[in-house]
Design a protein around this motif. Structure first.
Motif, mmCIF file in Angstrom:
data_model
loop_
_atom_site.group_PDB
_atom_site.id
_atom_site.type_symbol
_atom_site.label_atom_id
_atom_site.label_comp_id
_atom_site.label_asym_id
_atom_site.label_seq_id
_atom_site.Cartn_x
_atom_site.Cartn_y
_atom_site.Cartn_z
ATOM 1 N N GLU A 50 0.817 -1.211 0.000
ATOM 2 C CA GLU A 50 0.000 0.000 0.000
ATOM 3 C C GLU A 50 0.857 1.269 0.000
ATOM 4 N N GLN A 51 2.152 1.141 0.253
ATOM 5 C CA GLN A 51 3.034 2.304 0.290
ATOM 6 C C GLN A 51 3.744 2.562 -1.037
ATOM 7 N N LEU A 52 3.681 1.635 -1.980
ATOM 8 C CA LEU A 52 4.483 1.722 -3.191
ATOM 9 C C LEU A 52 3.952 2.684 -4.238
ATOM 10 N N VAL A 53 2.784 3.210 -4.069
ATOM 11 C CA VAL A 53 2.189 4.096 -5.066
ATOM 12 C C VAL A 53 2.731 5.502 -4.883
ATOM 13 N N VAL A 54 3.305 6.047 -5.949
ATOM 14 C CA VAL A 54 3.694 7.454 -5.946
ATOM 15 C C VAL A 54 2.629 8.155 -6.760
ATOM 16 N N ALA A 55 1.725 8.821 -6.083
ATOM 17 C CA ALA A 55 0.533 9.344 -6.748
ATOM 18 C C ALA A 55 0.823 10.622 -7.516
ATOM 19 N N ASP A 56 0.707 11.734 -6.879
ATOM 20 C CA ASP A 56 0.775 13.014 -7.578
ATOM 21 C C ASP A 56 2.171 13.623 -7.477
ATOM 22 N N SER A 57 2.280 14.846 -7.919
ATOM 23 C CA SER A 57 3.546 15.562 -7.939
ATOM 24 C C SER A 57 4.160 15.658 -6.543
ATOM 25 N N LEU A 58 5.450 15.411 -6.474
ATOM 26 C CA LEU A 58 6.145 15.516 -5.193
ATOM 27 C C LEU A 58 6.102 16.950 -4.670
ATOM 28 N N THR A 59 6.215 17.905 -5.573
ATOM 29 C CA THR A 59 6.172 19.305 -5.166
ATOM 30 C C THR A 59 4.824 19.654 -4.542
ATOM 31 N N LEU A 60 3.742 19.190 -5.166
ATOM 32 C CA LEU A 60 2.409 19.455 -4.628
ATOM 33 C C LEU A 60 2.228 18.797 -3.263
ATOM 34 N N ARG A 61 2.766 17.605 -3.116
ATOM 35 C CA ARG A 61 2.652 16.909 -1.830
ATOM 36 C C ARG A 61 3.453 17.633 -0.756
ATOM 37 N N TYR A 62 4.611 18.168 -1.127
ATOM 38 C CA TYR A 62 5.426 18.924 -0.175
ATOM 39 C C TYR A 62 4.686 20.189 0.269
ATOM 40 N N GLU A 63 4.155 20.904 -0.688
ATOM 41 C CA GLU A 63 3.412 22.128 -0.373
ATOM 42 C C GLU A 63 2.178 21.817 0.484
ATOM 43 N N VAL A 105 14.918 16.097 -6.668
ATOM 44 C CA VAL A 105 14.298 15.121 -5.761
ATOM 45 C C VAL A 105 15.088 15.050 -4.460
ATOM 46 N N THR A 106 16.415 15.041 -4.566
ATOM 47 C CA THR A 106 17.269 15.007 -3.375
ATOM 48 C C THR A 106 17.012 16.224 -2.495
ATOM 49 N N GLU A 107 16.962 17.396 -3.107
ATOM 50 C CA GLU A 107 16.732 18.627 -2.344
ATOM 51 C C GLU A 107 15.348 18.623 -1.697
ATOM 52 N N LEU A 108 14.344 18.141 -2.412
ATOM 53 C CA LEU A 108 12.991 18.113 -1.865
ATOM 54 C C LEU A 108 12.895 17.151 -0.684
ATOM 55 N N GLY A 109 13.518 15.977 -0.803
ATOM 56 C CA GLY A 109 13.521 15.024 0.313
ATOM 57 C C GLY A 109 14.224 15.596 1.529
ATOM 58 N N ALA A 110 15.368 16.247 1.304
ATOM 59 C CA ALA A 110 16.105 16.864 2.414
ATOM 60 C C ALA A 110 15.281 17.971 3.055
ATOM 61 N N ARG A 111 14.589 18.767 2.239
ATOM 62 C CA ARG A 111 13.735 19.839 2.775
ATOM 63 C C ARG A 111 12.613 19.285 3.636
ATOM 64 N N ALA A 112 12.019 18.176 3.183
ATOM 65 C CA ALA A 112 10.921 17.571 3.954
ATOM 66 C C ALA A 112 11.418 17.121 5.330
ATOM 67 N N TYR A 113 12.572 16.454 5.372
ATOM 68 C CA TYR A 113 13.120 16.018 6.658
ATOM 69 C C TYR A 113 13.496 17.219 7.524
ATOM 70 N N ARG A 114 14.110 18.246 6.929
ATOM 71 C CA ARG A 114 14.519 19.428 7.681
ATOM 72 C C ARG A 114 13.304 20.135 8.286
ATOM 73 N N ALA A 115 12.248 20.276 7.479
ATOM 74 C CA ALA A 115 11.033 20.941 7.971
ATOM 75 C C ALA A 115 10.394 20.127 9.092
ATOM 76 N N ALA A 116 10.385 18.800 8.966
ATOM 77 C CA ALA A 116 9.824 17.950 10.020
ATOM 78 C C ALA A 116 10.648 18.078 11.295
ATOM 79 N N SER A 117 11.969 18.129 11.139
ATOM 80 C CA SER A 117 12.847 18.248 12.300
ATOM 81 C C SER A 117 12.567 19.516 13.085
ATOM 82 N N ARG A 118 12.291 20.603 12.391
ATOM 83 C CA ARG A 118 12.027 21.885 13.061
ATOM 84 C C ARG A 118 10.727 21.871 13.855
#
Length: 197
Positions: A50-63, A105-118
C-alpha cells in the motif's frame, strides 16, 4: 544477500537486514546507529504494497504537507521524506522516465526532513530531531546507500532481467558495490570492474 524465505513469512525487516548490513559494510563511513535503524524502518515500511504508489507531484505533496494542520504537518513531512528517499533509491529509472531531475528530488527530500525536524520539540530524551537533521544533511548519501541495498536485493534474484539491470547499473555508475555483486553472480567485468584513471 537477503533471505528470500523471509518474504514468505512476511518479515520484511529480516529480508532487508542482510542486504542493508552488506551495503553499510561496503561504505567507508556509516550512518549513526539511530539513523541506520531509521533507514531499515523506511525500507520495511515503504516496501509494503500500500506504500508503493507514488501518486501526484512531489512538489504538490510537499506544499500540501507544509499547509497541513499542525497536528498532521510533522507526520506528512516525515512520511514524504521517507517516500522520496525510498523511491529515489529503489526506482530512480521511474523518476528519470518522468523527467524528474535527481538533484531536485534530493533537495525536496532533504527539505521535507529538515522541515519535520524543526517541528519537533527538542528534549534531551528525544533523538528524533537529530535523526531527521542527519537524514536531511546526508540525503544524497542515504539515497546511494539504499540504492546499494536495492541492488543487493536484486543480486539475490536469479532472473535474467535482474542480471541485466545490475549490468546496466554498473555501466551507468561503475560503483564498486555493483561490481562486487556482479562478480558474485559470475560476471566478468572489464579490468575486473575497477575504474581506470
Amino acid at each position: 544477500m537477503p533471505d528470500s524465505a523471509a518474504l514468505y513469512t512476511g518479515d520484511l525487516h529480516v529480508f532487508f537486514q542482510d542486504a542493508f548490513d552488506e551495503a553499510v559494510a561496503a561504505r567507508s563511513s556509516a550512518p549513526s546507529v539511530p539513523v541506520q535503524s531509521y533507514l531499515l524502518g523506511v525500507l520495511t515500511t515503504a516496501a509494503q504494497p500500500e506504500q508503493l504508489v507514488v501518486a501526484d507531484s512531489l512538489t504538490l505533496r510537499y506544499e500540501a504537507a507544509l499547509r497541513a494542520a499542525p497536528a498532521r504537518r510533522f507526520e506528512d513531512l516525515r512520511v514524504l521524506g521517507d517516500q522520496i528517499l525510498f523511491t529515489s533509491s529503489f526506482f530512480p529509472e521511474h523518476l528519470q522516465r518522468r523527467g524528474v531531475d535527481a538533484r531536485y528530488v534530493t533537495e525536496l527530500g532533504a527539505r521535507a526532513y529538515r522541515a519535520a525536524s524543526r517541528l519537533v520539540v527538542t528534549t534531551r530524551a528525544s533523538a528524533i530531531p537529530d535523526i531527521l537533521d542527519e537524514l536531511a544533511a546526508g540525503f544524497r548519501d542515504f539515497t546511494a546507500l539504499l540504492h546499494d541495498v536495492a541492488l543487493t536485493v536484486l543480486a539475490g534474484a536469479r532472473g535474467t532481467a535482474d542480471l541485466v539491470r545490475l549490468c546496466e547499473d554498473w555501466i551507468r555508475d561503475r560503483s564498486e558495490h555493483t561490481a562486487r555483486l556482479l562478480r558474485s553472480r559470475g560476471v566478468t567485468l572489464p579490468n575486473g570492474g575497477v575504474l581506470s584513471s
